[in-house]
Structures are given as structure tokens and as C-alpha cells.
Design an enzyme around this catalytic site. Structure first.
Site, PDB file in Angstrom:
ATOM      1  N   ASN A  29       0.855  -1.193   0.000  1.00  0.00           N
ATOM      2  CA  ASN A  29       0.000   0.000   0.000  1.00  0.00           C
ATOM      3  C   ASN A  29       0.889   1.240   0.000  1.00  0.00           C
ATOM      4  OD1 ASN A  29       0.391  -0.216   3.061  1.00  0.00           O
ATOM      5  ND2 ASN A  29      -0.953  -1.950   2.596  1.00  0.00           N
ATOM      6  N   THR A  44      -7.964  -0.868  -0.484  1.00  0.00           N
ATOM      7  CA  THR A  44      -7.635  -2.217   0.004  1.00  0.00           C
ATOM      8  C   THR A  44      -7.906  -3.253  -1.085  1.00  0.00           C
ATOM      9  OG1 THR A  44      -7.935  -3.772   1.831  1.00  0.00           O
ATOM     10  CG2 THR A  44      -9.920  -2.614   1.077  1.00  0.00           C
ATOM     11  N   SER A  73      -6.182  -1.541   4.355  1.00  0.00           N
ATOM     12  CA  SER A  73      -6.384  -2.056   5.721  1.00  0.00           C
ATOM     13  C   SER A  73      -5.195  -1.697   6.617  1.00  0.00           C
ATOM     14  CB  SER A  73      -6.558  -3.572   5.675  1.00  0.00           C
ATOM     15  OG  SER A  73      -5.401  -4.162   5.103  1.00  0.00           O
ATOM     16  N   GLU A  74      -4.084  -1.267   6.000  1.00  0.00           N
ATOM     17  CA  GLU A  74      -2.871  -0.917   6.755  1.00  0.00           C
ATOM     18  C   GLU A  74      -2.741   0.586   6.970  1.00  0.00           C
ATOM     19  OE1 GLU A  74      -1.265  -3.210   8.070  1.00  0.00           O
ATOM     20  OE2 GLU A  74      -0.256  -4.564   6.687  1.00  0.00           O
ATOM     21  N   HIS A  93       4.628   0.821   1.407  1.00  0.00           N
ATOM     22  CA  HIS A  93       4.788  -0.491   2.048  1.00  0.00           C
ATOM     23  C   HIS A  93       4.713  -1.570   0.977  1.00  0.00           C
ATOM     24  CE1 HIS A  93       4.066  -4.156   4.183  1.00  0.00           C
ATOM     25  NE2 HIS A  93       2.795  -4.212   3.816  1.00  0.00           N
ATOM     26  N   HIS A  95       6.436  -5.856  -0.186  1.00  0.00           N
ATOM     27  CA  HIS A  95       7.050  -7.106   0.262  1.00  0.00           C
ATOM     28  C   HIS A  95       8.206  -7.448  -0.690  1.00  0.00           C
ATOM     29  CE1 HIS A  95       2.642  -8.097   1.654  1.00  0.00           C
ATOM     30  NE2 HIS A  95       3.188  -7.150   2.387  1.00  0.00           N
ATOM     31  N   HIS A 156       6.709 -10.308   7.496  1.00  0.00           N
ATOM     32  CA  HIS A 156       5.707  -9.530   6.778  1.00  0.00           C
ATOM     33  C   HIS A 156       6.319  -8.798   5.574  1.00  0.00           C
ATOM     34  CE1 HIS A 156       2.182  -6.395   7.226  1.00  0.00           C
ATOM     35  NE2 HIS A 156       2.495  -6.615   5.971  1.00  0.00           N
TER      36      HIS A 156
HETATM   37  P1  13P Z   1      -4.302  -3.722   1.644  1.00  0.00           P
HETATM   38  O1  13P Z   1      -4.736  -4.309   0.305  1.00  0.00           O
HETATM   39  O2  13P Z   1      -5.464  -3.626   2.594  1.00  0.00           O
HETATM   40  O3  13P Z   1      -3.597  -2.422   1.441  1.00  0.00           O
HETATM   41  O4  13P Z   1      -3.275  -4.740   2.309  1.00  0.00           O
HETATM   42  C1  13P Z   1      -2.181  -5.191   1.551  1.00  0.00           C
HETATM   43  C2  13P Z   1      -0.987  -5.625   2.395  1.00  0.00           C
HETATM   44  O5  13P Z   1       0.105  -5.731   1.885  1.00  0.00           O
HETATM   45  C3  13P Z   1      -1.122  -5.930   3.806  1.00  0.00           C
HETATM   46  O6  13P Z   1       0.167  -6.134   4.349  1.00  0.00           O
END
Ligand code: 13P
Length: 274
Positions: A29, A44, A73-74, A93, A95, A156
Site C-alpha cells: 500500500n 484495500t 487495511s494498513e 509499504h 514485500h 511480513h
Molecule cells: P491492503 O490491500 O489492505 O492495502 O493490504 C495489503 C498488504 O500488503 C497488507 O500487508
């Protein structure tokens, strides 16, 4: 920054995050804080590579949606960073695989191995695991946000932030690049840390050039132990606090230098006496 520019840049950054495999599916996000305090955020559960400008959500400074789009959601993690860091106007944010491998292995990216990284990013600590989208995660991150421009979140991913969206993205990219080099160096037999005097010179250069301020010295990390640079009292999380929250791996083991162990033991003794 105005809302329309923020929408356009978030879509561009989302595409880059996806193309570089820093995210897959609906991972990650991104948000921007507008000059009036409102937040423009990714919605989200949407692929960041396929977003359109009209899909983005807008909230007030407390995260209350303004309009019918549901933000990430974050968002609480983004709000925490904006709250702790008035200088920050954008958060990314994701991964990214090599950085996230460190987070999964229970490791911070905190070894002083690359001069440019010391100059422009500083070390990247590891926040303890917390369930995504809950207070557990934001509380684990809270003591670290002030002194770092990027964090790993155990099991995470990673988050980076800056004065604009490109700086946040660049920091995330540097984090990922550093993690990748560190992993490759390990495969070649291990990396060699820069010596204390070289680190001290780099820290002086980055402060004189304005890349990073003095608050970035307050790092609960390897650089500090190498340089002996003292950090501003009070601001740094207590050693026990830091090590309880971070640096644990799946087996619950932590590694400490002699100096850190002495500090922990003296804190424990002091607590016992008071
Ligand atoms: P969202 O789609 O709610 O932004 O969440 C994605 C995410 O990477 C949670 O760690």
C-alpha cells in the site's frame, strides 16, 4: 502537493512496485499526505500494478474515509508514521523479496557494509511481528519510526517513507538492493564491515550535506556500536524495549554484543534495586 498530482504519482509508483516484483497480487500500500492534511491512499485489496487514479481512497488526517472508496487495511501504519514524523509526506509499504527474506529470517539490515547506504538511508531495524492491520503492528513499529527512514516488519515486509513519494520509493529500493547485495556477499563467504572511523566520516558527511539529520544517529543498530557515537538521551528506545521487540528469530534466540549484554544486565539489576 495537490490531490490530482498525488493520485497520478501513486498510480505510477504502484506500477513500478508491481513491475519490480516488490509486490504481487494485492500486496502493499502507498499513501501521500496532502498539504491540507488529507491522505490519498491505495484502496484495500487491489493490485498495485493495475490501479487507476479514480480507484484511490481519500481520508481525513485521522483516516476517516472521505468518499466511497475503502482505503488500505494498513492505513493505521501510515497514520502512525505521519504522526511520529511531521517531515514525512509519503509512505510505501511492500514485500520486496530480499528485504522480506531478512524480515522472515529475523534479521535487521543493519550491518555497515555499503558507504552509500550509510549516507542516504542508514540502518533498517526489524520491528517485531504484529498482526497486520492491528495495534500489535503499529505498537511494534512506534519506537523505531522516529530514527529510521525504513523498517522491516518481521514475517511480513518492509516500509519506507520520505518527504515525497519518490524519496519513499527510492528508500524502499535502496533497502531491497542492500538486502540483495548482503545476501550475495554471504554466498561469497561473508561481507566485511566498514571500520569505525570510515563510518564516522560518512555520518559527518551525511549530516553536513543534509542527507540525514542527527536524529538518524539514534539507531538501535550495528552502526552505533561501530562508531561509539552517542545518541540523544531519552529518544532512543530502552535497550530492553528494543531487544524484546526486535531481532528475535523463529527459535526465540537473539544475538547481542558484549556491550549490549552488559547494558541489559545492568538495567535488570537496576530494576531489581528500585
Ligand atoms: P491492503 O490491500 O489492505 O492495502 O493490504 C495489503 C498488504 O500488503 C497488507 O500487508
Amino acid at each position: 502537493m495537490d490531490e490530482q498530482t498525488a493520485r497520478r504519482e501513486i498510480v505510477n509508483i504502484g506500477r513500478l512496485l508491481y513491475e519490480r516484483s516488490y509486490v504481487v497480487s494485492s500486496d502493499g500500500n502507498v499513501s501521500v499526505r496532502l498539504d491540507d492534511g488529507r491522505i490519498v491512499a491505495t484502496p484495500t485489496m487491489m493490485c498495485k500494478g493495475r490501479m487507476t487514479e479514480d480507484a484511490l481512497a481519500v481520508t481525513d488526517a485521522d483516516g476517516k474515509p472521505l468518499g466511497n472508496r475503502k482505503p488500505s487495511s494498513e492505513l493505521a501504519m501510515h497514520l502512525l508514521i505521519y504522526h511520529e514524523r511531521p517531515d514525512v509526506m509519503a509512505v510505501c509499504h511492500a514485500h520486496p523479496p530480499h528485504g522480506t527474506a531478512f524480515a522472515v529470517a529475523g534479521l535487521a539490515i543493519d550491518q555497515p557494509i555499503l558507504s552509500e547506504v550509510i549516507l542516504t538511508l542508514g540502518c533498517v531495524p526489524l520491528a517485531a511481528y504484529g498482526t497486520p492491520s492491528t495495534d500489535e503492528l503499529t505498537e511494534a513499529m512506534r519506537p523505531l519510526v522516529k530514527h529510521h527512514n525504513a523498517l522491516l516488519m518481521a514475517n511480513h515486509g518492509a516500509v519506507a517513507y520520505g518527504s515525497d513519494l519518490w524519496q519513499a520509493f527510492d528508500r524502499l529500493e535502496t533497502l531491497e538492493h542492500t538486502a540483495r547485495i548482503a545476501i550475495l556477499a554471504r554466498m561469497l563467504g561473508g561481507s566485511k564491515n566498514l571500520p569505525a572511523d570510515a563510518i564516522e566520516k560518512l555520518i559527518n558527511v551525511r549530516e553536513a550535506a543534509g542527507y540525514l539529520g542527527e536524529s538518524a544517529r539514534c539507531q538501535a543498530c550495528g552502526y552505533l556500536h561501530e562508531t561509539q557515537l552517542s545518541c540523544a538521551s531519552g529518544d532512543r528506545p530502552a535497550a530492553t524495549d528494543y531487544y524484546e521487540r526486535t531481532a528475535t528469530n523463529g527459535s526465540g534466540k537473539i544475538s547481542l554484543t558484549r556491550e549490549e549484554l552488559v547494558e541489559l544486565l545492568s538495567q535488570a539489576v537496576n530494576r531489581g534495586e528500585s
